[in-house]
Design a protein around this motif. Structure first.
Motif, PDB file in Angstrom:
ATOM      1  N   UNK A  15      25.958  66.302  25.333  1.00 24.34           N
ATOM      2  CA  UNK A  15      24.518  66.165  25.544  1.00 24.34           C
ATOM      3  C   UNK A  15      24.159  64.685  25.542  1.00 24.34           C
ATOM      4  N   UNK A  16      23.579  64.233  26.639  1.00 23.38           N
ATOM      5  CA  UNK A  16      23.191  62.833  26.790  1.00 23.38           C
ATOM      6  C   UNK A  16      21.686  62.751  27.015  1.00 23.38           C
ATOM      7  N   UNK A  17      21.058  61.804  26.350  1.00 28.96           N
ATOM      8  CA  UNK A  17      19.612  61.640  26.476  1.00 28.96           C
ATOM      9  C   UNK A  17      19.284  60.160  26.661  1.00 28.96           C
ATOM     10  N   UNK A  18      18.177  59.852  27.333  1.00 30.21           N
ATOM     11  CA  UNK A  18      17.754  58.449  27.473  1.00 30.21           C
ATOM     12  C   UNK A  18      17.107  57.978  26.177  1.00 30.21           C
ATOM     13  N   UNK A  19      17.091  56.685  25.938  1.00 30.09           N
ATOM     14  CA  UNK A  19      16.551  56.159  24.674  1.00 30.09           C
ATOM     15  C   UNK A  19      15.066  56.423  24.478  1.00 30.09           C
ATOM     16  N   UNK A  20      14.319  56.652  25.559  1.00 27.50           N
ATOM     17  CA  UNK A  20      12.875  56.873  25.415  1.00 27.50           C
ATOM     18  C   UNK A  20      12.529  58.326  25.073  1.00 27.50           C
ATOM     19  N   UNK A  21      13.505  59.197  24.887  1.00 20.53           N
ATOM     20  CA  UNK A  21      13.240  60.599  24.553  1.00 20.53           C
ATOM     21  C   UNK A  21      12.498  60.702  23.222  1.00 20.53           C
ATOM     22  N   UNK A  22      11.350  61.402  23.165  1.00 20.95           N
ATOM     23  CA  UNK A  22      10.613  61.544  21.908  1.00 20.95           C
ATOM     24  C   UNK A  22      11.430  62.295  20.859  1.00 20.95           C
ATOM     25  N   UNK A  23      11.213  61.945  19.605  1.00 20.60           N
ATOM     26  CA  UNK A  23      11.949  62.580  18.506  1.00 20.60           C
ATOM     27  C   UNK A  23      11.745  64.087  18.501  1.00 20.60           C
ATOM     28  N   UNK A  24      10.511  64.538  18.750  1.00 20.05           N
ATOM     29  CA  UNK A  24      10.241  65.987  18.753  1.00 20.05           C
ATOM     30  C   UNK A  24      11.078  66.690  19.809  1.00 20.05           C
ATOM     31  N   UNK A  25      11.239  66.061  20.976  1.00 19.20           N
ATOM     32  CA  UNK A  25      12.049  66.647  22.037  1.00 19.20           C
ATOM     33  C   UNK A  25      13.524  66.685  21.648  1.00 19.20           C
ATOM     34  N   UNK A  26      13.979  65.647  20.953  1.00 14.78           N
ATOM     35  CA  UNK A  26      15.368  65.630  20.478  1.00 14.78           C
ATOM     36  C   UNK A  26      15.604  66.782  19.505  1.00 14.78           C
ATOM     37  N   UNK A  27      14.662  66.980  18.589  1.00 11.72           N
ATOM     38  CA  UNK A  27      14.796  68.057  17.604  1.00 11.72           C
ATOM     39  C   UNK A  27      14.860  69.419  18.290  1.00 11.72           C
ATOM     40  N   UNK A  28      13.980  69.644  19.267  1.00 11.55           N
ATOM     41  CA  UNK A  28      13.986  70.926  19.982  1.00 11.55           C
ATOM     42  C   UNK A  28      15.302  71.131  20.734  1.00 11.55           C
ATOM     43  N   UNK A  29      15.815  70.066  21.318  1.00  6.96           N
ATOM     44  CA  UNK A  29      17.042  70.160  22.091  1.00  6.96           C
ATOM     45  C   UNK A  29      18.232  70.490  21.197  1.00  6.96           C
ATOM     46  N   UNK A  30      18.366  69.792  20.064  1.00  6.67           N
ATOM     47  CA  UNK A  30      19.485  70.057  19.156  1.00  6.67           C
ATOM     48  C   UNK A  30      19.422  71.484  18.625  1.00  6.67           C
ATOM     49  N   UNK A  31      18.204  71.906  18.238  1.00  5.89           N
ATOM     50  CA  UNK A  31      18.052  73.265  17.710  1.00  5.89           C
ATOM     51  C   UNK A  31      18.309  74.301  18.790  1.00  5.89           C
ATOM     52  N   UNK A  32      17.814  74.059  19.987  1.00  4.92           N
ATOM     53  CA  UNK A  32      17.963  75.027  21.072  1.00  4.92           C
ATOM     54  C   UNK A  32      19.391  75.175  21.553  1.00  4.92           C
TER      55      UNK A  32
END
Length: 232
Positions: A15-32
């Protein structure tokens, strides 16, 4: 035992994400996705850092946290370090919260060295990087599977003399094994240790050593405690 490399163990879906990804979106992605780590990368896949579930938990724990230091302690603290820690624990994006001190391995790194790095740095996974790009990830569970894959098959067979030579060579590689006082015989796949031992721990280690030799069916320890006049 067959030598395995990071390329043999790694999962290529990272899973790769850009540095500007909001923390809330990161949390949803890891959990999902049921994962605990994401690589923060450039648009071309170059590694910038990693963000983990531990970072998110730290972020949550610090939301309402009061300042940790009194005025006297603040006079002596490292302001730069404290500022960096504050960014990581209160950041709003993946780029602000990510760790940039990332331990990585190349695809050609051996499984042994991967395991050693995980133990030394007390981490559960390593990113595999080639030419600056993230190409895979190796977890502790991957290493466990590698251990199973590398074990010799129960059908492996070799001569008694071949087994004896393998045991002797393995003993010679270990500083604790004393070939001067311990003899090895092999009959029908049964390894027999004779002579003397310095301790019961040495006997246990010899048994483990022999168990890892392909073709060994049984082990008999006929050694005795080393007499005092041999010691020293």
């Amino acid at each position: 035992m067959k030598t395995l490399y990071a390329r043999d163990l790694m999962a290529t879906k990272v899973t790769k994400i850009p540095p500007e990804t909001p923390v809330a979106a990161v949390a949803r992605m890891l959990a999902g996705q049921g994962i605990s780590t994401a690589a923060v990368t450039t648009p071309s896949g170059g590694l910038l850092g990693i963000i983990t579930e531990s970072d998110l938990i730290r972020r949550l724990a610090n939301e309402d946290k009061q300042p940790r230091h009194g005025w006297l302690a603040r006079m002596f603290m490292d302001n730069l370090l404290e500022a960096q820690l504050y960014i990581r624990s209160h950041g709003a994006t993946a780029g602000e919260m990510m760790s940039t001190q990332v331990i990585t391995v190349s695809p050609g790194e051996t499984a042994f060295n991967v395991a050693r790095l995980m133990e030394e740095h007390r981490i559960r996974r390593l990113l595999v990087v080639e030419n600056g790009d993230v190409v895979g990830i190796v977890s502790r569970s991957d290493l466990i599977r590698a251990l199973v894959m590398a074990q010799p098959s129960a059908t492996d067979d070799q001569s008694d003399e071949g087994i004896r030579q393998a045991v002797m060579e393995a003993m010679q590689r270990e500083a604790w094994a004393d070939t001067a006082y311990t003899a090895v015989n092999v009959r029908d796949g049964t390894v027999e240790f004779h002579g003397f031992r310095r301790s019961t721990m040495e006997s246990q280690a010899l048994r483990v050593l022999a168990q890892n030799i392909p073709g060994v069916r049984h082990i008999e320890d006929n050694t005795r405690s080393l007499p005092g006049y041999f010691a020293g």
